[in-house]
Write an enzyme that holds these catalytic residues in place. Structure first.
Site, PDB file in Angstrom:
ATOM      1  N   ILE A   1      -5.820  -7.953  -6.891  1.00 36.76           N
ATOM      2  CA  ILE A   1      -6.988  -7.294  -6.295  1.00 36.76           C
ATOM      3  C   ILE A   1      -7.164  -5.972  -7.041  1.00 36.76           C
ATOM      4  CG2 ILE A   1      -8.023  -6.269  -4.216  1.00 36.76           C
ATOM      5  CD1 ILE A   1      -7.794  -9.191  -3.759  1.00 36.76           C
TER       6      ILE A   1
ATOM      7  N   LYS B   1      -1.417   6.894 -14.893  1.00 35.62           N
ATOM      8  CA  LYS B   1      -2.408   7.710 -15.612  1.00 35.62           C
ATOM      9  C   LYS B   1      -2.180   9.170 -15.245  1.00 35.62           C
ATOM     10  CE  LYS B   1      -5.836   4.312 -16.474  1.00 35.62           C
ATOM     11  NZ  LYS B   1      -5.231   3.172 -15.788  1.00 35.62           N
TER      12      LYS B   1
ATOM     13  N   MET C   1     -11.808   2.244  -5.049  1.00 31.36           N
ATOM     14  CA  MET C   1     -12.174   3.192  -6.116  1.00 31.36           C
ATOM     15  C   MET C   1     -13.609   3.687  -5.946  1.00 31.36           C
ATOM     16  SD  MET C   1     -10.450   1.147  -9.313  1.00 31.36           S
ATOM     17  CE  MET C   1     -10.831  -0.483  -8.705  1.00 31.36           C
TER      18      MET C   1
ATOM     19  N   THR D   1      -2.694  -5.880   0.203  1.00 30.62           N
ATOM     20  CA  THR D   1      -3.698  -5.038  -0.445  1.00 30.62           C
ATOM     21  C   THR D   1      -4.123  -3.903   0.490  1.00 30.62           C
ATOM     22  OG1 THR D   1      -5.722  -5.095  -1.739  1.00 30.62           O
ATOM     23  CG2 THR D   1      -5.704  -6.461   0.228  1.00 30.62           C
ATOM     24  N   ALA D   2      -4.589  -2.789  -0.130  1.00 33.82           N
ATOM     25  CA  ALA D   2      -4.896  -1.585   0.644  1.00 33.82           C
ATOM     26  C   ALA D   2      -5.841  -1.854   1.818  1.00 33.82           C
ATOM     27  CB  ALA D   2      -5.501  -0.525  -0.283  1.00 33.82           C
TER      28      ALA D   2
ATOM     29  N   ASP E   1       3.003   1.672 -11.981  1.00 29.42           N
ATOM     30  CA  ASP E   1       1.916   2.641 -12.123  1.00 29.42           C
ATOM     31  C   ASP E   1       2.019   3.679 -11.015  1.00 29.42           C
ATOM     32  OD1 ASP E   1      -0.248  -0.066 -11.231  1.00 29.42           O
ATOM     33  OD2 ASP E   1       0.730   1.344  -9.870  1.00 29.42           O
TER      34      ASP E   1
ATOM     35  N   PRO F   1       0.779  -1.240   0.000  1.00 30.45           N
ATOM     36  CA  PRO F   1       0.000   0.000   0.000  1.00 30.45           C
ATOM     37  C   PRO F   1       0.809   1.287   0.000  1.00 30.45           C
ATOM     38  CG  PRO F   1       0.065  -0.949   2.182  1.00 30.45           C
ATOM     39  CD  PRO F   1       0.771  -1.918   1.299  1.00 30.45           C
TER      40      PRO F   1
ATOM     41  N   GLY G   1       0.566  -1.357  -7.183  1.00 32.57           N
ATOM     42  CA  GLY G   1       0.188  -1.022  -5.809  1.00 32.57           C
ATOM     43  C   GLY G   1      -0.600  -2.176  -5.198  1.00 32.57           C
ATOM     44  N   GLY G   2      -0.433  -2.395  -3.902  1.00 32.55           N
ATOM     45  CA  GLY G   2      -1.209  -3.435  -3.211  1.00 32.55           C
ATOM     46  C   GLY G   2      -0.875  -4.818  -3.727  1.00 32.55           C
ATOM     47  N   ASP G   3      -1.907  -5.558  -4.099  1.00 26.64           N
ATOM     48  CA  ASP G   3      -1.747  -6.907  -4.644  1.00 26.64           C
ATOM     49  C   ASP G   3      -2.122  -6.879  -6.131  1.00 26.64           C
ATOM     50  OD1 ASP G   3      -1.628 -10.001  -3.958  1.00 26.64           O
ATOM     51  OD2 ASP G   3      -3.303  -9.676  -5.332  1.00 26.64           O
TER      52      ASP G   3
HETATM   53  N1  SAH Z   1      -4.147  -3.514  -6.354  1.00 27.40           N
HETATM   54  C1  SAH Z   1      -4.455  -2.470  -5.394  1.00 27.40           C
HETATM   55  C2  SAH Z   1      -5.747  -1.775  -5.708  1.00 27.40           C
HETATM   56  C3  SAH Z   1      -5.745  -1.045  -7.027  1.00 27.40           C
HETATM   57  S1  SAH Z   1      -7.259  -0.230  -7.376  1.00 27.40           S
HETATM   58  C4  SAH Z   1      -4.487  -3.085  -3.981  1.00 27.40           C
HETATM   59  O1  SAH Z   1      -4.450  -4.305  -3.859  1.00 27.40           O
HETATM   60  O2  SAH Z   1      -4.516  -2.325  -3.013  1.00 27.40           O
HETATM   61  C5  SAH Z   1      -6.919   1.408  -6.829  1.00 27.40           C
HETATM   62  C6  SAH Z   1      -7.690   1.718  -5.576  1.00 27.40           C
HETATM   63  O3  SAH Z   1      -7.111   1.052  -4.473  1.00 27.40           O
HETATM   64  C7  SAH Z   1      -7.689   3.165  -5.185  1.00 27.40           C
HETATM   65  O4  SAH Z   1      -8.690   3.888  -5.888  1.00 27.40           O
HETATM   66  C8  SAH Z   1      -8.053   3.056  -3.718  1.00 27.40           C
HETATM   67  O5  SAH Z   1      -9.421   2.796  -3.551  1.00 27.40           O
HETATM   68  C9  SAH Z   1      -7.286   1.811  -3.312  1.00 27.40           C
HETATM   69  N2  SAH Z   1      -5.960   2.098  -2.721  1.00 27.40           N
HETATM   70  C10 SAH Z   1      -4.761   1.753  -3.213  1.00 27.40           C
HETATM   71  N3  SAH Z   1      -3.760   2.126  -2.388  1.00 27.40           N
HETATM   72  C11 SAH Z   1      -4.357   2.731  -1.331  1.00 27.40           C
HETATM   73  C12 SAH Z   1      -3.879   3.310  -0.131  1.00 27.40           C
HETATM   74  N4  SAH Z   1      -2.580   3.375   0.161  1.00 27.40           N
HETATM   75  N5  SAH Z   1      -4.798   3.824   0.729  1.00 27.40           N
HETATM   76  C13 SAH Z   1      -6.123   3.763   0.468  1.00 27.40           C
HETATM   77  N6  SAH Z   1      -6.628   3.212  -0.647  1.00 27.40           N
HETATM   78  C14 SAH Z   1      -5.759   2.699  -1.542  1.00 27.40           C
END
Ligand code: SAH
Length: 276
Positions: free
Chosen positions: A115, A79, A193, A140-141, A57, A34, A110-112
């Site tokens: 997801i 983007k 999102m 994931t976030a 990204d 995250p 970002g995250g996983d």
């Molecule tokens: N693959 C990512 C999600 C990508 S979709 C994951 O697993 O976390 C993008 C959305 O993820 C953003 O619009 C937001 O809703 C969320 N997000 C990603 N990073 C975040 C963070 N650090 N804090 C809060 N929301 C986050």
């Protein structure tokens, strides 16, 4: 030989094996977590440090990008409003092309990656092109947001299930979700999102029977220094969401009653205090 191949890869050359055959690299779909670099997995870091090219990204933090080898090529497919942003198809073709040149490609997300990360489409593109593709999971976030707020996503007696949904839908449309099922009590719903769709989402949930007083949490920039958290209720969610610009999660569920709010200014003061 291996060293020469690695050197060739680094210089962006087509790499040949001992018999003059072209060697194929591989694509690694890596979850960067995250934002906090300490939430990277050891495996993600190891793979990252061997990268010839890093395709990332906008959600990946600068601190994490700084951990890539100095000579690795970095390609941002973030983007941006002003510049050309890459379509998913262009990204798929780019990572496949790099791998076919013999490069070790790290596709950092970002995250996983699986997801709401469109990792599945990139994996399919690699498979279709006969390119090896490996997946390294990430935090994931939702996990970082709930951990930071001290509010568990599942909780005995308050949350028997957790559902990750996307609030994103085609322009002008509401997300197509199973509102009846999501409106049942004692479960947590995490909306990715969802900031711009907070009003219709909250209205749908309440119309389907979820109590207006159900605790709700908004977390922006989870795990980062500028993390912001606000605790509200389902009926207050839409108004509260208008004060955030993202990336942020909306989390609705009884267990969010445990959440602790935080403003970044307060956080900054705490950090300064700790350092003094
Ligand atoms: N693959 C990512 C999600 C990508 S979709 C994951 O697993 O976390 C993008 C959305 O993820 C953003 O619009 C937001 O809703 C969320 N997000 C990603 N990073 C975040 C963070 N650090 N804090 C809060 N929301 C986050």
């Amino acid at each position: 030989m291996a060293q020469r191949q690695a050197e060739g890869r680094r210089r962006g050359l087509v790499v040949l094996d001992g018999k003059g055959r072209r060697t194929t690299g591989a694509v690694w779909l890596v979850g960067a977590g995250p934002g906090d670099p300490e939430l990277l997995t050891i495996k993600a870091l190891k793979v990252f440090q061997k990268a010839d090219v890093v395709v990332h990204d906008g959600l990946v933090s600068d601190e994490i990008l700084a951990l890539a080898p100095a000579d690795a090529r970095r390609v941002s497919v973030a983007k941006r409003k002003s510049r050309h942003s890459y379509s998913q198809d262009e990204i798929n073709r780019m990572i496949v092309a790099f791998a076919l040149e013999g490069l070790e490609v790290v596709r950092l997300k970002g995250g996983d990656p699986f997801i709401f990360g469109r990792g599945g489409e990139e994996l399919e593109a690699c498979r279709a092109a006969g390119v090896d593709c490996h997946v390294v999971p990430g935090v994931t976030a939702a996990l970082a947001a709930s951990a930071g707020a001290g509010a568990p996503l599942t909780h005995r007696g308050a949350a028997q299930a957790v559902t990750f949904v996307t609030g994103h839908a085609a322009a002008g449309k509401e997300p197509d979700l199973d509102w009846e099922s999501l409106a049942r009590a004692n479960q947590t719903m995490v909306i990715y999102m969802g900031l711009s769709q907070a009003a219709p989402i909250a209205a749908r949930l309440m119309a389907a029977g979820r109590a207006a007083a159900t605790p709700a949490l908004i977390v922006e920039n989870a795990s980062r220094v500028d993390e912001r958290r606000l605790v509200t209720t389902l009926s207050g969610l839409a108004e509260a969401a208008s004060g955030f610009s993202g990336p942020a999660l909306l989390i609705v569920g009884e267990a969010m009653a445990l959440a602790v709010a935080r403003e970044p200014a307060e956080l900054t003061a705490l950090i300064q205090e700790a350092r003094a």
